[in-house]
Motif scaffolding. Sequence first.
Motif, short mmCIF file in Angstrom:
data_model
loop_
_atom_site.label_atom_id
_atom_site.label_comp_id
_atom_site.label_asym_id
_atom_site.label_seq_id
_atom_site.Cartn_x
_atom_site.Cartn_y
_atom_site.Cartn_z
N GLU A 1 41.74 41.06 35.94
CA GLU A 1 42.34 41.58 37.08
C GLU A 1 43.59 42.64 36.29
N ASP A 2 43.76 42.38 35.15
CA ASP A 2 44.92 43.16 34.56
C ASP A 2 44.69 44.67 34.55
N LYS A 3 45.81 45.56 34.67
CA LYS A 3 45.70 47.11 34.68
C LYS A 3 45.84 47.44 33.19
N THR A 4 46.59 46.69 32.57
CA THR A 4 46.89 47.11 31.35
C THR A 4 46.71 45.80 30.25
N LEU A 5 46.47 45.92 28.95
CA LEU A 5 46.50 44.77 28.15
C LEU A 5 47.80 43.78 28.32
N ARG A 6 47.48 42.65 28.59
CA ARG A 6 48.61 41.61 28.88
C ARG A 6 48.87 40.94 27.56
N LEU A 7 50.06 40.76 27.10
CA LEU A 7 50.55 40.05 25.84
C LEU A 7 51.22 38.89 26.19
N VAL A 8 51.06 37.66 25.69
CA VAL A 8 51.94 36.43 26.30
C VAL A 8 52.20 35.71 24.93
N ALA A 9 53.45 35.18 24.84
CA ALA A 9 53.71 34.39 23.50
C ALA A 9 53.76 32.76 24.27
#
Length: 323
Positions: free
Chosen positions: A310-318
């Motif tokens: 669903e994300d519009k751009t790359l999602r980064l998560v730590a």
Amino acid sequence: MAEPLLEVDGLTRHFDLGSGRTLHAVDGVSFRLAREEILGLVGESGSGKSTLGKTLLGLLEKTRGTVRFEGETLPQRYGPKDHRRLATRMQMIFQDPYSSLNPRMTAGEIIGEGLRLHGRQSDQEVRAAVTHWLEAVGLRAEHAGRYPHEFSGGQRQRIGIARAMILEPTFVVCDEPISALDVSVQAQVVNLLAELKAALGLTLLFIAHDLSMVRYVSDRMAVMYLGSLIELGASDDVFFRPKHPYTQLLIASNPEPDPALARAPRPTMSGEIPSPVNLGDGCRFAGRCPDATEHCRRVTPSLKPVADGEDKTLRLVACHLYT
Ligand code: SF4
């Protein structure tokens, strides 16, 4: 993403407090910023947001890491020539319009000071540019002769914006530009910044506490906790579908101004942000995280892509929940 304007890799700013104590204000921050993008940077007080902005612009020396701007690797420590040369390309709008303006200078002198320091224009040209920028930020030509104490808070922030814009930078760090202002004028200043961004093709790093305002103004949103980025993605994705437990709690603690969008009561953040002195291994949010495990306390999670259709751009998560 198009060719980045700004490439930040492992940017670190520590402060030596003596007696073997080190304050980790900014720790290994990496991100890219495209031309004409607005990146919102959010997090609690003490998370390192302002220090990151100042280190990016060379107002603070880097401890480690690199910053590439328009293809040029910027110096580790700026000398006076670097500050002068880069001031025409990178500028900062400060949080406090009361303390950031010299009370002994008129508005015209404050706005024109950068041009005078560069010495490329005659007095007449500087005066014309000052008049142009006073009017462009919603003030009047006759305001040039007045002193900061003669203006309201919103007007002083407009002077601060004109002072930054007169050098025609491509990148501007807006460091909490509205948090010292009355709520009634906050939207005016945000709208002025958005108009200038659109008219001049600016790239902005917009640092703020107010998550709703950041979502409204920025293309992507980065969340900072204890000196590190812990989530980064399209603003709407991060705001409406936060993934990191800290982002979820931060958004749950953010008052929703629109009753139609108000959600059911949710858990709120417990405890204070811990001290950033002598941080060890492990997730920095472990002490406040409802999902923390023994593994979280031992191993530091790195910022990694998290697949989400669903994300519009790359999602980064730590966060180890996503590894
Ligand atoms: Fe919580 Fe562990 Fe994720 Fe840190 S890594 S945010 S402690 S679940």
